[in-house]
Design a protein around this motif. Structure first.
Motif, PDB file in Angstrom:
ATOM      1  N   ASP A  23       0.971  -1.174  -0.077  1.00  0.00           N
ATOM      2  CA  ASP A  23      -0.004   0.104  -0.040  1.00  0.00           C
ATOM      3  C   ASP A  23       0.860   1.229  -0.056  1.00  0.00           C
ATOM      4  O   ASP A  23       0.581   2.269  -0.681  1.00  0.00           O
ATOM      5  N   CYS A  25       3.792   1.512  -1.245  1.00  0.00           N
ATOM      6  CA  CYS A  25       4.333   1.823  -2.642  1.00  0.00           C
ATOM      7  C   CYS A  25       3.289   2.261  -3.481  1.00  0.00           C
ATOM      8  O   CYS A  25       3.703   3.084  -4.520  1.00  0.00           O
ATOM      9  N   ARG A  26       2.008   1.833  -3.411  1.00  0.00           N
ATOM     10  CA  ARG A  26       0.966   2.248  -4.187  1.00  0.00           C
ATOM     11  C   ARG A  26       0.549   3.727  -3.961  1.00  0.00           C
ATOM     12  O   ARG A  26       0.584   4.439  -5.135  1.00  0.00           O
ATOM     13  N   ARG A  27       0.947   4.488  -3.013  1.00  0.00           N
ATOM     14  CA  ARG A  27       0.766   5.782  -2.445  1.00  0.00           C
ATOM     15  C   ARG A  27       1.677   6.449  -3.211  1.00  0.00           C
ATOM     16  O   ARG A  27       1.456   7.634  -3.512  1.00  0.00           O
ATOM     17  N   ALA A  31       2.046   0.890  -9.716  1.00  0.00           N
ATOM     18  CA  ALA A  31       0.721   0.078 -10.157  1.00  0.00           C
ATOM     19  C   ALA A  31       1.346  -1.464 -10.103  1.00  0.00           C
ATOM     20  O   ALA A  31       2.347  -1.834 -10.559  1.00  0.00           O
ATOM     21  N   VAL A  32       0.815  -2.054  -8.780  1.00  0.00           N
ATOM     22  CA  VAL A  32       1.255  -3.132  -8.404  1.00  0.00           C
ATOM     23  C   VAL A  32       0.602  -4.422  -9.282  1.00  0.00           C
ATOM     24  O   VAL A  32      -0.791  -4.500  -9.271  1.00  0.00           O
TER      25      VAL A  32
END
Length: 72
Positions: A23, A25-27, A31-32
């Motif tokens: 989460d 890294c998403r912030r 794009a995982v």
């Protein structure tokens, strides 16, 4: 802006909080695309200029951009 594919390794001490690291890294704009929880690794893509921001996310051990493979 160009996006690059990459793999992120989660610190061993953060494996129980794997989803928190994802989460984070998403912030930062990642794009995982794939999560390999048992290995402590996830992959996806991000804008090239934001790559170093991922290294600052708590729980990230390393960030490895994918290298193109060539066939002979």
């Amino acid at each position: 802006m160009a996006r690059i594919a990459l793999t992120v390794l989660v610190k061993e001490t953060y494996l129980s909080r794997f989803s928190v690291v994802v989460d984070g890294c998403r912030r930062e704009g990642m794009a995982v695309e794939r999560e390999m929880v048992a290995l402590g690794v996830f992959s996806g893509n991000i804008e090239a200029e934001k790559l170093t921001d991922l290294e600052l996310v708590e729980g990230v051990a390393s960030v490895e951009p994918e290298r193109p493979m060539r066939t002979c």
